[in-house]
Design a protein around this motif. Sequence first.
Motif, PDB file in Angstrom:
ATOM      1  N   ASP A   9     -36.080  86.807 120.595  1.00  0.00           N
ATOM      2  CA  ASP A   9     -36.084  85.819 121.677  1.00  0.00           C
ATOM      3  C   ASP A   9     -36.170  84.436 121.057  1.00  0.00           C
ATOM      4  O   ASP A   9     -36.933  84.232 120.112  1.00  0.00           O
ATOM      5  CB  ASP A   9     -37.278  86.055 122.610  1.00  0.00           C
ATOM      6  CG  ASP A   9     -37.113  85.376 123.949  1.00  0.00           C
ATOM      7  OD1 ASP A   9     -37.014  84.122 123.964  1.00  0.00           O
ATOM      8  OD2 ASP A   9     -37.086  86.066 124.975  1.00  0.00           O
ATOM      9  N   ASP A  10     -35.407  83.496 121.568  1.00  0.00           N
ATOM     10  CA  ASP A  10     -35.398  82.154 120.991  1.00  0.00           C
ATOM     11  C   ASP A  10     -36.602  81.315 121.404  1.00  0.00           C
ATOM     12  O   ASP A  10     -36.849  80.260 120.827  1.00  0.00           O
ATOM     13  CB  ASP A  10     -34.095  81.417 121.330  1.00  0.00           C
ATOM     14  CG  ASP A  10     -33.874  81.264 122.819  1.00  0.00           C
ATOM     15  OD1 ASP A  10     -34.184  82.201 123.575  1.00  0.00           O
ATOM     16  OD2 ASP A  10     -33.359  80.206 123.225  1.00  0.00           O
ATOM     17  N   SER A  11     -37.389  81.769 122.346  1.00  0.00           N
ATOM     18  CA  SER A  11     -38.563  81.025 122.805  1.00  0.00           C
ATOM     19  C   SER A  11     -39.828  81.494 122.090  1.00  0.00           C
ATOM     20  O   SER A  11     -40.219  82.658 122.206  1.00  0.00           O
ATOM     21  CB  SER A  11     -38.732  81.209 124.318  1.00  0.00           C
ATOM     22  OG  SER A  11     -40.014  80.772 124.726  1.00  0.00           O
ATOM     23  N   THR A  14     -42.323  82.839 124.627  1.00  0.00           N
ATOM     24  CA  THR A  14     -42.042  84.213 125.055  1.00  0.00           C
ATOM     25  C   THR A  14     -42.425  85.198 123.959  1.00  0.00           C
ATOM     26  O   THR A  14     -43.018  86.243 124.248  1.00  0.00           O
ATOM     27  CB  THR A  14     -40.557  84.374 125.431  1.00  0.00           C
ATOM     28  OG1 THR A  14     -40.254  83.472 126.501  1.00  0.00           O
ATOM     29  CG2 THR A  14     -40.247  85.803 125.854  1.00  0.00           C
ATOM     30  N   ARG A  15     -42.106  84.886 122.715  1.00  0.00           N
ATOM     31  CA  ARG A  15     -42.479  85.792 121.618  1.00  0.00           C
ATOM     32  C   ARG A  15     -43.994  85.940 121.542  1.00  0.00           C
ATOM     33  O   ARG A  15     -44.512  87.039 121.328  1.00  0.00           O
ATOM     34  CB  ARG A  15     -41.894  85.310 120.283  1.00  0.00           C
ATOM     35  CG  ARG A  15     -40.387  85.453 120.199  1.00  0.00           C
ATOM     36  CD  ARG A  15     -39.843  85.307 118.783  1.00  0.00           C
ATOM     37  NE  ARG A  15     -40.326  84.168 118.050  1.00  0.00           N
ATOM     38  CZ  ARG A  15     -39.771  82.957 118.044  1.00  0.00           C
ATOM     39  NH1 ARG A  15     -38.681  82.724 118.787  1.00  0.00           N
ATOM     40  NH2 ARG A  15     -40.280  81.982 117.308  1.00  0.00           N
ATOM     41  N   GLU A  34     -35.498  84.731 116.156  1.00  0.00           N
ATOM     42  CA  GLU A  34     -35.346  83.664 117.137  1.00  0.00           C
ATOM     43  C   GLU A  34     -33.916  83.448 117.594  1.00  0.00           C
ATOM     44  O   GLU A  34     -33.626  82.499 118.316  1.00  0.00           O
ATOM     45  CB  GLU A  34     -35.929  82.354 116.599  1.00  0.00           C
ATOM     46  CG  GLU A  34     -35.189  81.788 115.396  1.00  0.00           C
ATOM     47  CD  GLU A  34     -35.463  82.525 114.097  1.00  0.00           C
ATOM     48  OE1 GLU A  34     -34.596  82.437 113.216  1.00  0.00           O
ATOM     49  OE2 GLU A  34     -36.492  83.207 113.951  1.00  0.00           O
ATOM     50  N   ASP A  56     -33.811  89.128 124.251  1.00  0.00           N
ATOM     51  CA  ASP A  56     -33.474  88.146 125.283  1.00  0.00           C
ATOM     52  C   ASP A  56     -31.963  88.133 125.492  1.00  0.00           C
ATOM     53  O   ASP A  56     -31.203  88.464 124.579  1.00  0.00           O
ATOM     54  CB  ASP A  56     -33.960  86.767 124.815  1.00  0.00           C
ATOM     55  CG  ASP A  56     -33.775  85.675 125.852  1.00  0.00           C
ATOM     56  OD1 ASP A  56     -33.677  85.981 127.057  1.00  0.00           O
ATOM     57  OD2 ASP A  56     -33.744  84.503 125.448  1.00  0.00           O
ATOM     58  N   MET A  59     -29.372  83.266 124.105  1.00  0.00           N
ATOM     59  CA  MET A  59     -29.858  82.706 122.843  1.00  0.00           C
ATOM     60  C   MET A  59     -28.812  81.737 122.305  1.00  0.00           C
ATOM     61  O   MET A  59     -27.660  81.753 122.726  1.00  0.00           O
ATOM     62  CB  MET A  59     -30.176  83.832 121.867  1.00  0.00           C
ATOM     63  CG  MET A  59     -31.408  84.622 122.280  1.00  0.00           C
ATOM     64  SD  MET A  59     -31.889  85.903 121.128  1.00  0.00           S
ATOM     65  CE  MET A  59     -30.746  87.192 121.585  1.00  0.00           C
ATOM     66  N   GLY A  64     -27.805  88.308 123.838  1.00  0.00           N
ATOM     67  CA  GLY A  64     -28.530  89.548 123.594  1.00  0.00           C
ATOM     68  C   GLY A  64     -27.640  90.768 123.765  1.00  0.00           C
ATOM     69  O   GLY A  64     -27.805  91.767 123.081  1.00  0.00           O
ATOM     70  N   THR A  84     -34.872  89.240 130.449  1.00  0.00           N
ATOM     71  CA  THR A  84     -34.053  88.100 130.857  1.00  0.00           C
ATOM     72  C   THR A  84     -34.539  87.440 132.132  1.00  0.00           C
ATOM     73  O   THR A  84     -35.235  88.072 132.934  1.00  0.00           O
ATOM     74  CB  THR A  84     -32.583  88.538 131.025  1.00  0.00           C
ATOM     75  OG1 THR A  84     -31.789  87.411 131.355  1.00  0.00           O
ATOM     76  CG2 THR A  84     -32.441  89.602 132.088  1.00  0.00           C
ATOM     77  N   LYS A 106     -37.902  88.543 133.329  1.00  0.00           N
ATOM     78  CA  LYS A 106     -39.050  87.813 132.784  1.00  0.00           C
ATOM     79  C   LYS A 106     -40.027  87.425 133.883  1.00  0.00           C
ATOM     80  O   LYS A 106     -41.199  87.196 133.600  1.00  0.00           O
ATOM     81  CB  LYS A 106     -38.588  86.582 132.006  1.00  0.00           C
ATOM     82  CG  LYS A 106     -37.956  86.951 130.681  1.00  0.00           C
ATOM     83  CD  LYS A 106     -37.599  85.730 129.868  1.00  0.00           C
ATOM     84  CE  LYS A 106     -37.011  86.155 128.522  1.00  0.00           C
ATOM     85  NZ  LYS A 106     -36.667  84.994 127.680  1.00  0.00           N
TER      86      LYS A 106
END
Length: 125
Positions: A9-11, A14-15, A34, A56, A59, A64, A84, A106
Motif C-alpha cells: 500500500d502506498d499510504s 494504512t500500512r 509502497e 491496495d 498506487m 494492485g 480499496t 477500506k
Amino acid sequence: MPLRVLIVDDSETTRRILRTIINSHYWLVCGEAESGWSGVKKFEELTPKPDVVIIDLSMPDISGIEAAKWMTESDPTVPLILFTVLEIERIESEARRAGIRAIVSKSQVWNLVTSIERAVRLNSN
C-alpha cells in the motif's frame, strides 16, 4: 508458526493500521511495499512466500490488480486480498481474473480479519 502477511500500500498510515491489526492477531508482517512494482519484487524475494498478501488498488506505478497478476503468475497458491476505497462491484470481475480472492473496502476495515482467515482457510483445503 504465525500467519505471514505481506502488505502492499502506498499510504504509510494504512500500512501502520494494517500492521496494528495483524500484530493484534499475533500474525507476522513478513514484508511491506509502497508501490505495485515494489510489492511484486518483495513477493518474489520472500522465502517462504507469505501466507496472504493485502494489496491496495490505487498506487503510483501499477495498480494492485496489475501487481496481483504478476504475483498470481509467480505463485497462484498465495491468497491475495484487495484493500480499496473504490466501489467493489465496479472492479470485482477484473480483480477475480487477476487472482484476487477477496475485496475489502477500506471503510469496512473490520471485515479484513474475516477475509484473511477465510482466504487462508480455503487455501489450506
